[in-house]
Design an enzyme around this catalytic site. Sequence first.
Site, PDB file in Angstrom:
ATOM      1  N   GLU A   1      -3.538  -0.494  -9.814  1.00 13.28           N
ATOM      2  CA  GLU A   1      -2.708   0.263  -9.955  1.00 13.28           C
ATOM      3  C   GLU A   1      -1.432  -0.568 -10.408  1.00 13.28           C
ATOM      4  OE1 GLU A   1      -3.417   4.320  -7.270  1.00 13.28           O
ATOM      5  OE2 GLU A   1      -2.423   2.588  -6.540  1.00 13.28           O
TER       6      GLU A   1
ATOM      7  N   ASN B   1      -3.881   5.990  -2.833  1.00 12.77           N
ATOM      8  CA  ASN B   1      -3.646   6.189  -1.288  1.00 12.77           C
ATOM      9  C   ASN B   1      -2.985   7.513  -1.203  1.00 12.77           C
ATOM     10  OD1 ASN B   1      -4.616   3.845  -0.551  1.00 12.77           O
ATOM     11  ND2 ASN B   1      -2.627   2.832  -0.385  1.00 12.77           N
TER      12      ASN B   1
ATOM     13  N   HIS C   1      -1.096  -3.034  -7.226  1.00 15.27           N
ATOM     14  CA  HIS C   1      -1.955  -2.663  -6.071  1.00 15.27           C
ATOM     15  C   HIS C   1      -3.379  -2.771  -6.372  1.00 15.27           C
ATOM     16  CE1 HIS C   1      -2.878   0.572  -3.117  1.00 15.27           C
ATOM     17  NE2 HIS C   1      -2.820  -0.505  -2.517  1.00 15.27           N
TER      18      HIS C   1
ATOM     19  N   SER D   1       1.005  -1.294  -0.049  1.00 11.88           N
ATOM     20  CA  SER D   1       0.122   0.046  -0.005  1.00 11.88           C
ATOM     21  C   SER D   1       0.859   1.331   0.020  1.00 11.88           C
ATOM     22  CB  SER D   1      -0.800   0.053   1.514  1.00 11.88           C
ATOM     23  OG  SER D   1      -1.725  -1.114   1.482  1.00 11.88           O
TER      24      SER D   1
HETATM   25  N1  CAA Z   1     -16.646 -10.735  -2.128  1.00 11.87           N
HETATM   26  C1  CAA Z   1     -17.633 -10.893  -3.160  1.00 11.87           C
HETATM   27  N2  CAA Z   1     -18.478  -9.893  -3.091  1.00 11.87           N
HETATM   28  C2  CAA Z   1     -18.598  -8.768  -2.371  1.00 11.87           C
HETATM   29  C3  CAA Z   1     -17.691  -8.850  -1.419  1.00 11.87           C
HETATM   30  C4  CAA Z   1     -16.690  -9.797  -1.115  1.00 11.87           C
HETATM   31  N3  CAA Z   1     -15.818  -9.869  -0.401  1.00 11.87           N
HETATM   32  N4  CAA Z   1     -17.889  -7.544  -0.577  1.00 11.87           N
HETATM   33  C5  CAA Z   1     -18.978  -7.113  -1.391  1.00 11.87           C
HETATM   34  N5  CAA Z   1     -19.191  -7.850  -2.320  1.00 11.87           N
HETATM   35  C6  CAA Z   1     -20.396  -7.535  -3.061  1.00 11.87           C
HETATM   36  C7  CAA Z   1     -21.978  -7.963  -2.508  1.00 11.87           C
HETATM   37  O1  CAA Z   1     -22.324  -9.216  -2.542  1.00 11.87           O
HETATM   38  C8  CAA Z   1     -22.906  -6.970  -3.089  1.00 11.87           C
HETATM   39  O2  CAA Z   1     -23.010  -7.356  -4.599  1.00 11.87           O
HETATM   40  P1  CAA Z   1     -24.600  -7.128  -5.173  1.00 11.87           P
HETATM   41  O3  CAA Z   1     -24.751  -5.386  -5.135  1.00 11.87           O
HETATM   42  O4  CAA Z   1     -24.245  -7.823  -6.618  1.00 11.87           O
HETATM   43  O5  CAA Z   1     -25.599  -7.873  -4.443  1.00 11.87           O
HETATM   44  C9  CAA Z   1     -21.926  -5.621  -3.343  1.00 11.87           C
HETATM   45  O6  CAA Z   1     -20.683  -6.194  -3.425  1.00 11.87           O
HETATM   46  C10 CAA Z   1     -22.221  -4.524  -2.530  1.00 11.87           C
HETATM   47  O7  CAA Z   1     -22.039  -5.304  -1.129  1.00 11.87           O
HETATM   48  P2  CAA Z   1     -23.017  -4.787   0.097  1.00 11.87           P
HETATM   49  O8  CAA Z   1     -24.368  -4.825  -0.448  1.00 11.87           O
HETATM   50  O9  CAA Z   1     -22.850  -5.840   1.182  1.00 11.87           O
HETATM   51  O10 CAA Z   1     -22.550  -3.642   0.763  1.00 11.87           O
HETATM   52  P3  CAA Z   1     -22.137  -2.133   0.036  1.00 11.87           P
HETATM   53  O11 CAA Z   1     -23.249  -1.785  -1.041  1.00 11.87           O
HETATM   54  O12 CAA Z   1     -21.820  -1.183   1.156  1.00 11.87           O
HETATM   55  O13 CAA Z   1     -20.764  -2.486  -0.738  1.00 11.87           O
HETATM   56  C11 CAA Z   1     -18.368  -2.156  -0.649  1.00 11.87           C
HETATM   57  C12 CAA Z   1     -19.536  -2.942   0.036  1.00 11.87           C
HETATM   58  C13 CAA Z   1     -18.081  -2.795  -2.171  1.00 11.87           C
HETATM   59  C14 CAA Z   1     -17.125  -2.715   0.267  1.00 11.87           C
HETATM   60  C15 CAA Z   1     -18.746  -0.844  -0.553  1.00 11.87           C
HETATM   61  O14 CAA Z   1     -18.973  -0.126   0.733  1.00 11.87           O
HETATM   62  C16 CAA Z   1     -17.325   0.039  -1.005  1.00 11.87           C
HETATM   63  O15 CAA Z   1     -16.998   0.234  -2.308  1.00 11.87           O
HETATM   64  N6  CAA Z   1     -16.658   0.513  -0.111  1.00 11.87           N
HETATM   65  C17 CAA Z   1     -15.597   1.508  -0.420  1.00 11.87           C
HETATM   66  C18 CAA Z   1     -14.472   0.481  -0.458  1.00 11.87           C
HETATM   67  C19 CAA Z   1     -13.018   1.155  -0.691  1.00 11.87           C
HETATM   68  O16 CAA Z   1     -13.056   2.349  -0.850  1.00 11.87           O
HETATM   69  N7  CAA Z   1     -12.074   0.377  -0.834  1.00 11.87           N
HETATM   70  C20 CAA Z   1     -10.677   0.921  -0.916  1.00 11.87           C
HETATM   71  C21 CAA Z   1      -9.981   0.912   0.359  1.00 11.87           C
HETATM   72  S1  CAA Z   1      -8.372   1.671   0.160  1.00 11.87           S
HETATM   73  C22 CAA Z   1      -7.506   0.256  -0.331  1.00 11.87           C
HETATM   74  O17 CAA Z   1      -7.801  -0.952  -0.585  1.00 11.87           O
HETATM   75  C23 CAA Z   1      -5.744   0.412  -0.439  1.00 11.87           C
HETATM   76  C24 CAA Z   1      -4.997   0.339   0.381  1.00 11.87           C
HETATM   77  O18 CAA Z   1      -3.767   0.447  -0.102  1.00 11.87           O
HETATM   78  C25 CAA Z   1      -5.229   0.411   1.789  1.00 11.87           C
HETATM   79  P1  NAD Z   2      -3.225  -9.210   6.333  1.00 10.96           P
HETATM   80  O1  NAD Z   2      -2.570  -9.172   7.661  1.00 10.96           O
HETATM   81  O2  NAD Z   2      -4.542  -9.673   6.134  1.00 10.96           O
HETATM   82  O3  NAD Z   2      -2.456 -10.665   5.689  1.00 10.96           O
HETATM   83  C1  NAD Z   2      -1.303 -10.728   5.385  1.00 10.96           C
HETATM   84  C2  NAD Z   2      -0.719 -12.442   5.273  1.00 10.96           C
HETATM   85  O4  NAD Z   2       0.538 -12.586   5.031  1.00 10.96           O
HETATM   86  C3  NAD Z   2      -1.265 -13.296   6.669  1.00 10.96           C
HETATM   87  O5  NAD Z   2      -2.082 -14.130   6.412  1.00 10.96           O
HETATM   88  C4  NAD Z   2       0.346 -13.459   7.166  1.00 10.96           C
HETATM   89  O6  NAD Z   2       0.221 -14.865   7.942  1.00 10.96           O
HETATM   90  C5  NAD Z   2       1.058 -13.519   5.926  1.00 10.96           C
HETATM   91  N1  NAD Z   2       2.310 -13.273   5.970  1.00 10.96           N
HETATM   92  C6  NAD Z   2       3.143 -12.765   6.689  1.00 10.96           C
HETATM   93  N2  NAD Z   2       4.471 -12.654   6.605  1.00 10.96           N
HETATM   94  C7  NAD Z   2       4.644 -13.769   5.451  1.00 10.96           C
HETATM   95  C8  NAD Z   2       5.789 -14.378   4.744  1.00 10.96           C
HETATM   96  N3  NAD Z   2       6.869 -13.942   5.192  1.00 10.96           N
HETATM   97  N4  NAD Z   2       5.284 -15.211   3.951  1.00 10.96           N
HETATM   98  C9  NAD Z   2       4.100 -15.676   3.543  1.00 10.96           C
HETATM   99  N5  NAD Z   2       3.033 -14.947   4.434  1.00 10.96           N
HETATM  100  C10 NAD Z   2       3.215 -14.203   5.293  1.00 10.96           C
HETATM  101  O7  NAD Z   2      -2.832  -8.145   5.387  1.00 10.96           O
HETATM  102  P2  NAD Z   2      -3.511  -7.657   4.068  1.00 10.96           P
HETATM  103  O8  NAD Z   2      -4.338  -6.482   4.645  1.00 10.96           O
HETATM  104  O9  NAD Z   2      -4.017  -8.627   3.326  1.00 10.96           O
HETATM  105  O10 NAD Z   2      -2.224  -6.805   3.543  1.00 10.96           O
HETATM  106  C11 NAD Z   2      -1.213  -7.339   2.709  1.00 10.96           C
HETATM  107  C12 NAD Z   2      -0.560  -6.502   2.027  1.00 10.96           C
HETATM  108  O11 NAD Z   2      -1.650  -5.761   1.004  1.00 10.96           O
HETATM  109  C13 NAD Z   2       0.326  -5.232   2.597  1.00 10.96           C
HETATM  110  O12 NAD Z   2       1.463  -5.014   1.947  1.00 10.96           O
HETATM  111  C14 NAD Z   2      -0.833  -4.252   2.520  1.00 10.96           C
HETATM  112  O13 NAD Z   2      -0.174  -2.825   2.727  1.00 10.96           O
HETATM  113  C15 NAD Z   2      -1.107  -4.310   1.207  1.00 10.96           C
HETATM  114  N6  NAD Z   2      -2.571  -3.848   0.909  1.00 10.96           N
HETATM  115  C16 NAD Z   2      -3.640  -3.812   2.090  1.00 10.96           C
HETATM  116  C17 NAD Z   2      -5.076  -3.291   1.602  1.00 10.96           C
HETATM  117  C18 NAD Z   2      -6.114  -3.254   2.741  1.00 10.96           C
HETATM  118  O14 NAD Z   2      -7.023  -2.495   2.851  1.00 10.96           O
HETATM  119  N7  NAD Z   2      -5.755  -4.024   4.183  1.00 10.96           N
HETATM  120  C19 NAD Z   2      -5.142  -2.779   0.557  1.00 10.96           C
HETATM  121  C20 NAD Z   2      -4.492  -2.804  -0.587  1.00 10.96           C
HETATM  122  C21 NAD Z   2      -3.043  -3.323  -0.259  1.00 10.96           C
END
Ligand code: CAA
Ligand code: NAD
Length: 319
Positions: free
Chosen positions: A185, A223, A173, A150
Amino acid sequence: MYSVLFKSPQLLVRGPAFSTSTMAQSAISRITVIGGGQMGSGIAQVAATHKHEVTLVDVSQEALDRGKSYMAKSLKRVAKKKFAEDETAQSQFVDEIMGRVSLSTKPQEAVSRADLVIEAIVENIKVKQDLFAQLSKAAPQHTILASNTSSLPIGKIAELLDEQRKQRFIGLHFFNPVPQMKLVEVVRTKEVDQDVVDSAVAWVKAIGKAPAVCKDTPGFIVNRLLLPYMMESIRLLERDVASAQDIDTAMKLGAGYPMGPFELCDYVGLDTIKFIVDGWHKDGEGLKGNPLFSSSRKLDELVKQGRLGVKSGKGFYDY
Ligand code: CAA
Ligand code: NAD
């Protein structure tokens, strides 16, 4: 060098899908995903859904079983929508996809036939560097190595590798929840070969996702924009401008976001958010000392209390 060419089936989930006719073909067919947590299990699921042979690697059988149950749960959700009234078809669908995923605790063995390796392990630069140093001894020369980090620089994760490997190293990503979020990405380093970027883009399209290519700078695209928004939301709360519920309602109903910022923070994981902003504030390229990423008392407290969000049952909200 590469195995079978294939064309992916249509998207199984809702969204701005690429139709089958517009999906690119990809020469990549054997995938190894390292880390079976929330991201790795989602990536494995999506690749297997699109007919790839997938190996999922984690540190223990217990972690692999957890990853497998994440996949099964998510696939059952997809199957229920796809085959509403037909329980036999639902379980056939789930079993067929799960049948393409093997589990392993031996990373070197698991990459020995891979076309593409995607790492999704803990967000720690040293652990990721050591993992890739190990993998590069075992993966075939043609293998593309990728990280789903991330926040860490892709070029730095590849630092210990030789020049040839660096040319085949890229950022892929994904977004949480992987089965539902359409974007990937594709992060290009200074060293990566153009044909590797092209292959990665084609593969992302082949698994029904939309690629956005960008440079290797902190936060890539999403991000870099999302983290300041999350941190500013937490600062609004600290200044007692409004409650978390009201800020969430405001952004959902006033800006059309699917989740409010506190729901999203809890969904991503508060420890992950803290790790990202602290890292960038300390020494992110061009971000060092930037007040947008300075620490937040509220966030630090929650993380210290083990309130990490949905995954721990408590965060800004209780689950
Ligand atoms: N697996 C399969 N399907 C899934 C699912 C999963 N894990 N999660 C949600 N869905 C599906 C549901 O089945 C549902 O499908 P239908 O509409 O076809 O029935 C649909 O997605 C919507 O789900 P919900 O009705 O349960 O709930 P919702 O409408 O609130 O949607 C969500 C859930 C898709 C998570 C929505 O809230 C959303 O888009 N949230 C924002 C998520 C976001 O911004 N993610 C990025 C985070 S940042 C990141 O990831 C990067 C990083 O590095 C940290
Ligand atoms: P998580 O904690 O859910 O999962 C990490 C997994 O990696 C665990 O099952 C752990 O046992 C395993 N692990 C740790 N060290 C290991 C090793 N040396 N060899 C094999 N497996 C190992 O974490 P996550 O949220 O899935 O995040 C994983 C990566 O994805 C991170 O780099 C995170 O920054 C990135 N990411 C996270 C998100 C998010 O929303 N959580 C979104 C995009 C990217």
